[in-house]
Design a protein around this motif. Structure first.
Motif, short mmCIF file in Angstrom:
data_model
loop_
_atom_site.label_atom_id
_atom_site.label_comp_id
_atom_site.label_asym_id
_atom_site.label_seq_id
_atom_site.Cartn_x
_atom_site.Cartn_y
_atom_site.Cartn_z
N PHE A 33 0.89 -1.23 0.16
CA PHE A 33 -0.05 0.12 0.02
C PHE A 33 0.84 1.16 0.05
O PHE A 33 0.72 2.24 -0.71
N SER A 40 -3.46 7.18 6.07
CA SER A 40 -4.03 5.97 5.93
C SER A 40 -3.01 4.81 6.19
O SER A 40 -3.63 3.69 6.77
N LEU A 47 -3.37 4.00 9.75
CA LEU A 47 -4.44 3.73 10.45
C LEU A 47 -4.37 2.02 9.90
O LEU A 47 -4.92 1.13 10.60
N LEU A 48 -3.77 1.66 8.72
CA LEU A 48 -3.87 0.53 8.17
C LEU A 48 -3.13 -0.57 9.39
O LEU A 48 -3.29 -1.64 9.73
N MET A 58 -4.77 -1.37 12.41
CA MET A 58 -5.88 -2.47 12.14
C MET A 58 -4.93 -3.78 12.36
O MET A 58 -5.73 -4.62 12.49
N LEU A 63 -4.32 -4.89 15.42
CA LEU A 63 -5.49 -5.46 16.06
C LEU A 63 -6.02 -6.79 15.59
O LEU A 63 -6.26 -7.51 16.38
N ILE A 64 -5.84 -6.84 14.07
CA ILE A 64 -6.50 -8.10 13.74
C ILE A 64 -5.20 -9.23 14.13
O ILE A 64 -5.89 -10.37 14.68
N ARG A 77 -6.36 -10.01 17.54
CA ARG A 77 -7.57 -10.63 17.77
C ARG A 77 -7.59 -12.36 17.04
O ARG A 77 -8.20 -13.17 17.83
N LEU A 90 -10.91 8.02 5.53
CA LEU A 90 -10.40 7.52 6.62
C LEU A 90 -11.31 7.63 7.87
O LEU A 90 -11.28 6.67 8.72
N VAL A 129 -13.66 4.80 7.94
CA VAL A 129 -12.94 3.41 8.09
C VAL A 129 -12.85 3.33 9.58
O VAL A 129 -13.12 2.26 10.24
N SER A 130 -12.32 4.46 10.33
CA SER A 130 -12.07 4.29 11.69
C SER A 130 -13.43 4.11 12.26
O SER A 130 -13.46 3.23 13.54
N LEU A 167 -14.04 -4.80 12.26
CA LEU A 167 -12.54 -4.23 12.03
C LEU A 167 -12.31 -4.87 10.83
O LEU A 167 -11.33 -4.46 9.78
N ALA A 215 -13.54 -2.97 7.93
CA ALA A 215 -13.06 -1.67 7.62
C ALA A 215 -11.55 -1.99 6.96
O ALA A 215 -11.24 -1.11 6.01
N PHE A 216 -10.84 -2.84 7.48
CA PHE A 216 -9.67 -3.19 6.81
C PHE A 216 -9.61 -3.44 5.24
O PHE A 216 -9.06 -3.11 4.48
N LEU A 228 -10.45 -0.13 3.50
CA LEU A 228 -9.45 0.51 3.37
C LEU A 228 -8.60 0.34 1.99
O LEU A 228 -8.02 1.03 1.39
#
Lengths: 114, 498
Positions: free
Chosen positions: A33, A86, A89-90, A93, A96-97, A100, B142, B145-146, B157, B160-161, B164
């Motif tokens: 990305f 971006s 943020l990516l 996430m 987090l993934i 989890r 953005l 997505v958040s 989640l 959203a991923f 994005l």
């Protein structure tokens, strides 16, 4: 010559970005990305209206030197900020993934498919 | 002439977002502050709408710089209609948020993010500069997505991923097309581009037009680019879902309208032929997708794909009547869809555990206050297009424009697709509000989200169905204006040096 090198660099980075983005590993995909966005930033730099060799805001123009295009640089600055946001943020996430699901393999993050 | 109200449309919510970032400790206060910011943005939009229809196109030059060198915000009639639609639905979203029991709405980040999304959405609609369009679009993407990533739904989640990544591809297409247009025309101002494209046709422009169109289609989840939409929208928190499925998808439609009427008028005919096909496929795909879904929120997300198909069909026919139909349909659909989503949010907020799946909540609607069922019934009728509600008016304008063009095959197909809408709306009504379910697993709470916001939206739907003439007249005036790009170009008053 410089045009050709820029074009090749944009193409190469774009190819690398697409290749990385199609990996199963989510972290590699996130890196793809970022590489993709940088290749497009380079493209924007390359399409500047005129090729100069001096920073735009100067009056010191002896010896036939030309000003460079300030607009594309401003555009890239903005695009870098956007892509940086971006990317952050990516990655957030992805972390987090991974917490989890205990994996970053996109083949195992399939709760949506069910 | 600098019109300060245009600035208010965007910056009141931006200021609100920053204020709510400071006051995150007081969640209640935040919600009211957010509502105040949305209200002032709405007020500015309506005031600008009145000015635009009473007089000329309104502009605001950011920092006072002369376009094409500075950024200019332009509100013409089309932008004003879309901005009022977006601001109204978003305001309803904030009213819903005040009495929303979703856990994520009490997170400190929720309200500022929602306000940033509002800013991005309004910005994309009123900017007159393609790069600023990209920036506002990214702000919107953005923050949405958040918002979905922090949703109560654990799948948020993942969705959203996924979104994005897909929206990043869209943004890349947009950026590449911006750089191509800058390379060939040397400007980013939309009015200046339109002015140059009237007389000349550089080689890169076709490719740029194609990429811009693809990016817009991706943002509005039109058929080949639709796959992210049901997941992403279904997992969003209710007030966000109501906004995403109704007005955020209209940004792409707005950009497509600009592409075919302002920027690439020469090549528009070729693209419009594709839009008709994509529209018909979208109507069918959305309707059948909704028909085989047994989850209320997901059903409505699929239904959005179908309804966008109708709008695209109007744009594809491209006649003045077709464009009027597209604008009217977009406007009406925003209110209907957000109202229905909020009604479903009301139902699932009153159940423990929270669910929108028909398996779980079949018959739950019977045990709730009857106003919820009544709202669903009215909204469903509006979605399916039954008179006297506004959905009927919008379907009628689409059909009328189709008859006018004489393109009967797509017309018959979409009318059939429209009948499927009726099927799934009434099936949901039967499942949730009619059938008696003695084996109901859920516990029904006596409290839940507030009914004010959906009631307001549904009353707007009823009002727009009974007094449809003002909206259609406005849309006709708007189409009259966008048919001739010189209005837009002259209003920006470009500085054209020697």
């Amino acid at each position: 010559m410089i045009n050709l090198i820029t074009a090749l660099a944009v193409g190469f980075l774009f190819a690398v970005g697409v290749f990385l983005m199609l990996r199963r590993d989510l972290i590699k995909a996130a890196m793809g990305f970022s590489v993709l966005f940088n290749s497009v930033n380079l493209l924007i730099l390359a399409v500047g209206a005129f090729r100069g060799d001096v920073a735009p805001f100067t009056t010191n123009l002896e010896g036939g030197r030309t000003l460079s295009d300030p607009l594309v640089q401003a555009l890239i600055l903005t695009a870098i900020v956007v892509s940086f946001g971006s990317y952050a943020l990516l990655l957030g996430m992805v972390s987090l993934i991974s917490r989890r699901f205990h994996t970053v393999d996109s083949d195992e993050v399939v709760n949506l498919k069910r | 002439m600098q019109n300060i109200l245009i600035l208010g449309m965007v910056f009141s919510t931006l200021v609100g977002a920053i204020l709510t970032l400071i006051t995150t400790r007081f969640n209640r206060l935040d919600r009211w502050l957010a509502f105040g910011a949305a209200l002032s943005s709405w007020g500015c939009s309506v005031a600008v709408l009145i000015q635009v229809f009473g007089g000329d196109i309104q502009t605001y030059r950011l920092g006072g710089y002369v376009p094409p060198f500075g950024i200019v915000l332009v509100v013409d009639r089309l932008a004003a209609i879309f901005a009022v639609m977006a601001a109204s639905v978003l305001m309803a979203g904030f009213i819903y948020t005040i009495h929303c029991h979703d856990k994520c709405t009490s997170y400190p980040a929720f309200i500022p993010l929602f306000l940033f999304m509002h800013t991005g959405l309004m910005g994309t609609l009123i900017t007159g500069d393609l790069f600023t369009f990209f920036v506002f679009m990214e702000i919107m993407v953005l923050s949405s997505v958040s918002l979905v990533a922090i949703s109560d739904d654990p799948l948020g989640l993942e969705a959203a991923f996924k979104y994005l990544f897909i929206s990043a591809i869209g943004s890349l297409l947009l950026l590449i097309s911006i750089s191509m247009l800058y390379a060939s025309l040397g400007t980013l101002n939309m009015a200046d581009m339109a002015r140059l494209l009237i007389s000349e046709n550089p080689p890169l422009v076709r490719g740029a037009a194609l990429m811009l169109t693809c990016a817009s289609l991706l943002k509005s989840a039109v058929f080949p680019f639709h796959f992210w939409q049901p997941d992403f929208h279904t997992t969003a928190p209710t007030p966000v879902h109501a906004v995403l499925s109704s007005v955020v998808v209209k940004v792409g439609i707005y950009m497509i309208l600009r592409i075919v009427t302002l920027l690439f008028v020469e090549d528009a005919a070729a693209v419009q032929g594709i839009f008709v096909i994509l529209g018909v496929i979208g109507v069918f795909f959305g309707s059948f997708g909704a028909l085989r879904t047994y989850n209320g929120k997901r059903l409505l997300a699929y239904s959005t794909i179908g309804q966008i198909g109708f709008i695209l069909l109007g744009i594809g026919w491209g006649t003045p009547l077709g464009l009027v139909a597209a604008i009217v349909y977009a406007f009406n659909h925003a209110f209907v869809k957000s109202a229905l989503l909020m009604v479903f949010g009301l139902v699932s907020s009153r159940t423990t555990p929270k669910s929108a799946d028909f398996k779980d909540i079949g018959g739950a609607g019977r045990l709730m206050p009857p106003i919820i069922g009544a709202l669903w019934m009215l909204g469903g009728m509006a979605l399916a297009g039954i008179p006297p509600l506004n959905g009927f008016i919008s379907k009628l304008t689409v059909i009328q424009s189709g008859v006018d063009v004489g393109d009967f095959l797509p017309l018959f197909l979409v009318v059939f697709g429209g009948i499927i809408t009726l099927t799934y709306v009434f099936r949901t009504w039967q499942h949730v509000f009619q059938q008696d379910n003695p084996a109901l697993q859920l516990e029904i709470k006596s409290y839940g989200d507030g009914v004010l916001a959906p009631t307001l939206l549904i009353s707007v739907c009823v009002l727009l169905g009974i007094y449809a003439r003002p909206l259609i007249a406005l849309a006709q005036l708007a189409v009259e204006q966008i048919q001739d790009p010189t209005h837009y170009i002259n209003a920006v008053r470009l500085f054209i040096g020697g």
